[in-house]
Enzyme design. Structure first.
Site, short mmCIF file in Angstrom:
data_model
loop_
_atom_site.label_atom_id
_atom_site.label_comp_id
_atom_site.label_asym_id
_atom_site.label_seq_id
_atom_site.Cartn_x
_atom_site.Cartn_y
_atom_site.Cartn_z
N THR A 224 0.87 -1.17 0.00
CA THR A 224 0.00 0.00 0.00
C THR A 224 0.91 1.21 0.00
O THR A 224 1.85 1.28 0.79
CB THR A 224 -0.90 0.01 1.24
OG1 THR A 224 -1.72 -1.16 1.22
CG2 THR A 224 -1.79 1.25 1.26
N GLY B 258 -10.05 -3.66 1.63
CA GLY B 258 -9.51 -3.33 2.94
C GLY B 258 -9.86 -1.91 3.34
O GLY B 258 -10.76 -1.27 2.77
#
Length: 174
Positions: free
Chosen positions: A126, A156
């Protein structure tokens, strides 16, 4: 440095990573367990304007689509087919994001198909970026492919404003 907005910097900054095939965000990202690359991203500026996409397939720069959601719609988040349709309507081109290397890794994973993710141990990437411009204004962005070999449809916290990113120009950004 040249008087540009922090918002432009955080969009362009994470696009560098979305372009790199050696990283697991954007082009060459880890697929889900069914072999589909699904991407999530969000962006927020100094005025609390924000946009987000989740479960977006076949678009290399989800961060730019998130910015368009912020600037061109009354919504904060678009997901799945709706996000893809919006991206195409905005001029984004569908691309194959599963590269030879990411497909090879996925096929190797399929041999045992064990899904026991240990968060932050080489199973996802990420990219978060925060910037402050010469006027003292903050902006932030976040882009991800999520966990490698996740269940198809899993999203997520990264693209969720207030969970994956938040900017308050008077207080700070995270």
């Amino acid at each position: 440095k040249d008087g540009g907005r922090a918002l432009d910097a955080v969009e362009k900054g994470v696009m560098v990573t979305e372009n790199e095939q050696s990283c697991c965000v954007g082009l060459g990202a880890n697929p889900d367990r069914d072999g589909f690359v699904t991407l999530d991203a969000c962006i927020m500026d100094e005025f609390s304007n924000c946009g987000s996409v989740a479960f977006l397939e076949r678009i290399k720069h989800p961060i730019s689509v998130a910015r368009r959601v912020m600037e061109k719609t009354p919504h904060v988040m678009l997901v799945g087919d709706g996000a893809l349709e919006f991206a195409i309507a905005q001029g984004f081109k569908k691309e194959k994001l599963l590269t030879e290397n990411s497909e090879k890794a996925w096929r190797e994973w399929l041999k045992e198909s064990q899904y026991k993710p240990i968060i932050n141990i080489e199973n996802h990437d990420t990219i978060g970026m925060l910037a402050i411009d010469v006027n003292g204004n903050l902006s932030g962005s976040c882009t991800t492919s999520g966990l490698a070999y996740k269940m198809h449809g899993r999203v997520g916290d990264s693209p969720i404003i207030g969970a994956g990113l938040y900017v308050d120009n008077e207080i700070g950004a995270a």
